[in-house]
Design a protein around this motif. Structure first.
Motif, short mmCIF file in Angstrom:
data_model
loop_
_atom_site.label_atom_id
_atom_site.label_comp_id
_atom_site.label_asym_id
_atom_site.label_seq_id
_atom_site.Cartn_x
_atom_site.Cartn_y
_atom_site.Cartn_z
N GLY A 171 -4.70 -0.11 0.82
CA GLY A 171 -4.38 1.06 -0.01
C GLY A 171 -5.62 1.88 -0.29
O GLY A 171 -6.67 1.67 0.33
N GLY A 225 -2.29 0.69 -4.82
CA GLY A 225 -1.91 -0.51 -4.09
C GLY A 225 -1.57 -1.61 -5.08
O GLY A 225 -1.90 -1.52 -6.28
N ARG A 247 0.85 -1.20 0.00
CA ARG A 247 0.00 0.00 0.00
C ARG A 247 0.89 1.25 0.00
O ARG A 247 2.11 1.13 0.18
CB ARG A 247 -0.94 0.00 1.20
#
Ligand code: NDP
Length: 344
Positions: free
Chosen positions: A254, A274, A121
């Motif tokens: 993310g 992400g 992330r």
């Protein structure tokens, strides 16, 4: 950097191109380890003819670094949460550095448990995905990865962008052959390709995207100026883009593609996204002859009439570049030298 009328009238070795790109990254606030990784990645894309993620991307990298949107100095933080699960906070740096730092953990996990999942992330992925999976296939594993991005793709039937071009890639080893590597956007066309069409003033095929009013258009400029791309394959492709959005933008912790906000960072281009990577050791799956089975499958595809295998174009370009250098337009090379601060 690609402009009308340009020809590939020069050649450069992989090593020389990588070194030039590394200088550009270092000069623009990237720590040496990250500069090495990004330069290798970008030079490899150019060498393989993956041009939408080769040197064409360099001004975008530089502008994003200069804007402060992405941190070239970031040191990723990795945690092996359990036997197979690795969590990585890229700390607003590049995904490729995060993957490199996590690589030993990923390889240990797959060796010990047959599978590794790496969830990244706070990462910026501005390149092709094949460099992330191909090396793992060369080590005998199947690797699958997905990345989300900037909202520039509409869900099926929609008028507003929600998804990124959300690419998906996988690679597997094949006996006595290069790995089989598939790497594709889940949009009809990758955004970099649209930009290359716009630079060449070339219309995009029917069904590629919509303009800012939501009308279908063949004009790449209209797609880039407030319009959006369509997903491939109608509602089914739209669901694959959704699948990628969930894996890359939510499972990882993310952000979603539509949550990217460049406000306050003029020039920023790299998506803050992400990435999920899954690595499987096929020996754990009961297949004792996985690579020869894959070779058989590939032969079957070619015998069935598929004109070529995914990844084959890149491998052909790679062999040619090794023999006679990477083709590059003289003026693009000069612009890279200028970016690197070299005297003309
Ligand atoms: P393409 O449509 O060009 O190719 C997709 C895949 O299909 C490749 O593996 C390609 O192999 C293969 N292929 C192409 N033509 C054939 C054929 N005739 N027969 C068999 N296989 C074929 O890719 P996209 O334009 O969708 O994506 C381009 C790149 O953009 C990808 O590398 C992707 O990762 C990247 N991207 C990155 C994003 C990011 O956020 N970082 C976002 C979206 C895309 P080959 O490579 O050999 O041509």
């Amino acid at each position: 950097m690609i402009e009308k009328g340009e020809t590939q009238d020069a050649r450069i070795s992989f090593h020389a191109l990588k070194s030039l790109l590394r200088t550009i990254f270092v000069n623009n606030g990237t720590v040496a380890e990250t500069a090495d990784i990004l330069a290798e990645n970008c030079a490899a894309c150019e060498r393989d003819g993956a041009l939408s993620h080769g040197i064409f991307r360099m001004p975008g990298y530089v502008d994003s670094l200069k804007s402060g949107w992405v941190d070239g100095l970031a040191v990723p933080e990795t945690t092996r949460l359990g036997p197979s699960f690795i969590r990585i906070d890229a700390r607003n740096g590049f995904a490729q550095r995060a993957l490199a730092v996590a690589d030993p953990l990923i390889r240990n996990a797959v060796r010990e448990t047959g599978i590794a999942i790496a969830a990244i992330r706070n990462s910026h992925h501005f390149s092709a995905l094949w460099p992330d999976v191909e090396p793992l296939a060369l080590s005998g594993y199947m690797a699958i990865t997905v990345v989300n991005g900037l909202a520039n793709v509409v869900p099926h039937g929609g008028r507003q962008a929600v998804y990124g071009t959300n690419p998906i890639a996988f690679a597997v080893p094949v006996e006595n052959a290069p790995p089989l590597v598939v790497d594709q956007a889940t949009s009809v066309m990758a955004n970099g390709e649209v930009r290359l069409h716009a630079l060449a003033d070339k219309p995009v095929p029917d069904g590629t995207g919509i303009d800012r009013e939501g009308n279908p258009t063949n004009d790449p400029h209209a797609i880039l100026a407030g319009g959006a791309l369509n997903t491939f394959g109608g509602y089914k492709g739209s669901s694959i883009a959704l699948f990628v959005e969930i894996l890359a933008g939510a499972i990882t912790g993310g952000q979603f593609s539509f949550e990217n906000d460049f406000t306050g960072f003029p020039g920023a281009q790299t998506p803050k996204a992400g990435q999920l990577l899954i690595v499987i050791d096929p020996n754990w799956g009961g297949s004792t002859n996985f690579e020869s089975r894959l070779a058989r499958l590939c032969t079957q595809l070619v015998d069935a009439g598929q004109d070529r295998l995914p990844g084959a174009r890149r491998f052909t370009n790679r062999v040619a570049a090794k023999q006679s250098g990477i083709p590059i337009a003289q003026d693009k090379l000069q612009r890279l030298r200028t970016l690197a601060g070299e005297a003309p």
